[in-house]
Design a protein around this motif. Structure first.
Motif, PDB file in Angstrom:
ATOM      1  N   UNK A  59      27.691  37.433  24.271  1.00 50.55           N
ATOM      2  CA  UNK A  59      27.974  36.339  25.207  1.00 50.55           C
ATOM      3  C   UNK A  59      29.445  36.333  25.630  1.00 50.55           C
ATOM      4  N   UNK A  60      30.340  36.741  24.707  1.00 49.88           N
ATOM      5  CA  UNK A  60      31.769  36.791  25.044  1.00 49.88           C
ATOM      6  C   UNK A  60      32.035  37.865  26.098  1.00 49.88           C
ATOM      7  N   UNK A  61      31.351  39.021  25.946  1.00 53.35           N
ATOM      8  CA  UNK A  61      31.505  40.083  26.948  1.00 53.35           C
ATOM      9  C   UNK A  61      30.918  39.641  28.280  1.00 53.35           C
ATOM     10  N   UNK A 111      31.688  38.349  33.907  1.00 56.04           N
ATOM     11  CA  UNK A 111      31.391  37.426  35.006  1.00 56.04           C
ATOM     12  C   UNK A 111      32.670  36.878  35.636  1.00 56.04           C
ATOM     13  N   UNK A 112      33.658  36.610  34.796  1.00 57.26           N
ATOM     14  CA  UNK A 112      34.926  36.068  35.284  1.00 57.26           C
ATOM     15  C   UNK A 112      35.614  37.045  36.229  1.00 57.26           C
ATOM     16  N   UNK A 169      26.873  39.206  36.457  1.00 58.46           N
ATOM     17  CA  UNK A 169      26.674  39.551  35.058  1.00 58.46           C
ATOM     18  C   UNK A 169      26.690  41.071  34.869  1.00 58.46           C
ATOM     19  N   UNK A 170      26.985  41.556  33.670  1.00 60.58           N
ATOM     20  CA  UNK A 170      26.920  43.008  33.403  1.00 60.58           C
ATOM     21  C   UNK A 170      25.544  43.591  33.718  1.00 60.58           C
ATOM     22  N   UNK A 201      42.610  43.828  32.644  1.00 61.20           N
ATOM     23  CA  UNK A 201      42.248  44.596  33.836  1.00 61.20           C
ATOM     24  C   UNK A 201      41.787  45.997  33.456  1.00 61.20           C
ATOM     25  N   UNK A 202      42.476  46.587  32.473  1.00 58.71           N
ATOM     26  CA  UNK A 202      42.086  47.935  32.037  1.00 58.71           C
ATOM     27  C   UNK A 202      40.730  47.898  31.327  1.00 58.71           C
ATOM     28  N   UNK A 203      40.481  46.861  30.535  1.00 59.87           N
ATOM     29  CA  UNK A 203      39.192  46.713  29.865  1.00 59.87           C
ATOM     30  C   UNK A 203      38.074  46.504  30.884  1.00 59.87           C
ATOM     31  N   UNK A 204      38.353  45.718  31.918  1.00 61.09           N
ATOM     32  CA  UNK A 204      37.344  45.471  32.952  1.00 61.09           C
ATOM     33  C   UNK A 204      37.015  46.759  33.695  1.00 61.09           C
TER      34      UNK A 204
END
Length: 304
Positions: A283-285, A290-291, A296-297, A253-256
């Motif tokens: 692609x991992x980011x 997206x999740x 998308x970013x 959550x903090x990374x998002x």
């Protein structure tokens, strides 16, 4: 700890069902920056014992009792109450005289704001800190001015009202911090809360991220456990018992939250942002973002 999580939408629905017209407007759009403020008044019903997904600050003039986690907190003089969203609490009035204000806001309201980034590194809104600050007569007068101004601004057409509201809200939080001399000594805390506090401080010290040259170093529960010299299962158990979230959930959550700030406020490309957050492949980011955001970013960046 209660597993019930009350969203802002749930909150507005509840007060409408109780025919309690507190706000001049209760419009709320999921995912958007949101702030609202209301005058306090006596209410005959007891508020539900829930966690929240939003921040709430109450300026209380009147008597009553908070059931805050395992604590009962009795209010008998002017006070500021700023609970951790992860600690369930309820309020019950003691007497008809109830004055002051309360405001609520979501994470998006302060995204990208340097003041709030500072506050996240302090004891405010933390599970392990005392959520109350009792006010002197002089402080009560000052806080009254801050809340009166926020109330007027929230109902005005002033173009920069959000900026001004944030400044007044920051002044309230700074005043609260000046009074936090009574913060709990870490050595007096139970072992699980003491470990959670160390984890929380270590997590927030990593942000904001300043440059792709200095990527995130602690990214997983195991990374934090190793840094804190504890077994990862012990860290997970302690964090879960305090925050009712897993260590991984809190980190993600903090990374998002940071990813949204980097997309909004930097000119870094998507791969640089992903790399700085610790993702080996773009692609991992993309999948991670997206999740959490259902977009998308690249699309998110184009909309801000």
């Amino acid at each position: 700890m209660s597993d019930q999580l009350e969203t802002i939408a749930d909150y507005y629905k509840r007060i409408r069902e109780n025919k309690n017209k507190m706000f001049d407007t209760d419009d709320f759009e999921t995912g958007k920056s949101h702030f609202n403020i209301s005058m306090r008044k006596y209410c005959s019903f007891k508020s539900p014992y829930n966690r929240r997904d939003y921040y709430k600050i109450s300026f209380i003039i009147g008597k009553g009792t908070f059931q805050y986690g395992q604590q009962q907190l009795y209010i008998d003089r002017p006070a500021l109450f700023f609970p951790s969203p992860n600690i369930p609490y309820s309020w019950e009035c003691d007497g008809d005289l109830q004055e002051g204000y309360f405001c609520l806001f979501n994470q998006e309201f302060f995204n990208g704001n340097s003041e709030f980034k500072l506050f996240k590194k302090t004891s405010l809104f933390k599970e392990w800190s005392m959520p109350l600050v009792f006010l002197t007569e002089e402080q009560t007068q000052l806080v009254t001015v801050y809340f009166e101004q926020m109330y007027k601004l929230n109902n005005s057409s002033y173009t920069f009202r959000c900026n001004s509201i944030k400044n007044h809200l920051a002044s309230v939080l700074h005043l609260a911090l000046e009074n936090r001399v009574e913060d709990i000594d870490p050595n007096e805390l139970p072992a699980n809360i003491r470990l959670y506090r160390l984890f929380d401080e270590l997590l927030n010290k990593q942000f904001p991220l300043d440059s792709p040259a200095y990527p995130l170093s602690l990214k997983t529960a195991s990374d934090f456990a190793e840094h804190l010299n504890v077994h990862v299962n012990h860290l997970n158990s302690s964090v879960k018992s305090v925050a009712n979230l897993t260590t991984t959930q809190i980190i993600k959550e903090r990374m998002f939250e940071e990813s949204k700030n980097l997309l909004k406020y930097t000119n870094w490309d998507i791969s640089e942002i992903g790399y700085t957050l610790g993702f080996d492949e773009p692609s991992h980011f993309n999948n991670f973002f997206k999740k959490h955001a259902n977009t998308s970013p690249l699309k998110f960046k184009s909309m801000v």
